[in-house]
Enzyme design. Structure first.
Site, PDB file in Angstrom:
ATOM      1  CB  CYS A   1       1.992  -3.475   4.703  1.00 52.42           C
ATOM      2  SG  CYS A   1       0.389  -4.112   5.513  1.00 52.42           S
TER       3      CYS A   1
ATOM      4  CG  HIS B   1      -0.364  -0.076   2.590  1.00 52.42           C
ATOM      5  ND1 HIS B   1       0.173   1.068   3.015  1.00 52.42           N
ATOM      6  CD2 HIS B   1      -0.079  -0.915   3.520  1.00 52.42           C
ATOM      7  CE1 HIS B   1       0.724   0.788   4.372  1.00 52.42           C
ATOM      8  NE2 HIS B   1       0.417  -0.457   4.448  1.00 52.42           N
TER       9      HIS B   1
END
Length: 155
Positions: free
Chosen positions: A130, A118
């Site tokens: 992430c 992201h």
């Protein structure tokens, strides 16, 4: 930290817990390994579909991080009473999300959830596990990858 794809070097961020071979829910670490991109989701109220295979993030979309439940590490819908992440965040971090195959689609309890690709909060700012890129690099990636593209996290 950086990534390479189609001859380009792309700066990226990883989890605040560094990288690990022993990923656990909530440790803030990014798992080492070759992870496939299995899905792409985007906010249709903030951008156009970045690829033909991208799915819109709807009002009420959540991601379960409730370890031990059948829907752990799955997209779920509100109302949902167990632990989860909002997919429609007020900030732009999840305007475009690529879903990796880390502990997905079949999840093992406690091995980590929501390992996405992201947008970063700011350059090199750590994530919760992430891999994050600048918005412009993320959009470029979205336009150039296909389902199954590998994200390789090296030690």
């Amino acid at each position: 930290m950086g990534a390479r794809f189609l001859g380009r070097h792309l700066p990226c961020s990883i989890g605040r817990g560094g990288i690990t071979t022993n990923k656990r829910e909530g440790d803030g670490a990014t798992p080492i390994g070759a992870h496939r991109i299995l899905g792409m989701m985007y906010r249709p109220d903030r951008m156009h579909a970045p690829a033909s295979w991208a799915e819109p993030i709807r009002v009420g979309d959540l991601w379960s991080d409730a370890s031990g439940y059948a829907d752990y590490n799955q997209l779920v819908r509100a109302p949902y009473v167990e632990s989860c992440e909002q997919m429609r965040r007020p900030d732009p971090l999840y305007d475009l999300v690529m879903v990796t195959d880390w502990n997905y689609p079949v999840a093992t309890a406690g091995k980590g959830s929501a390992i996405f690709v992201h947008a970063w909060r700011k350059p090199r700012h750590p994530t919760a596990g992430c891999v994050a890129f600048s918005r412009s690099d993320l959009l470029w990636l979205a336009a150039n990858i296909v389902p199954g593209t590998r994200l390789i996290v090296k030690p």
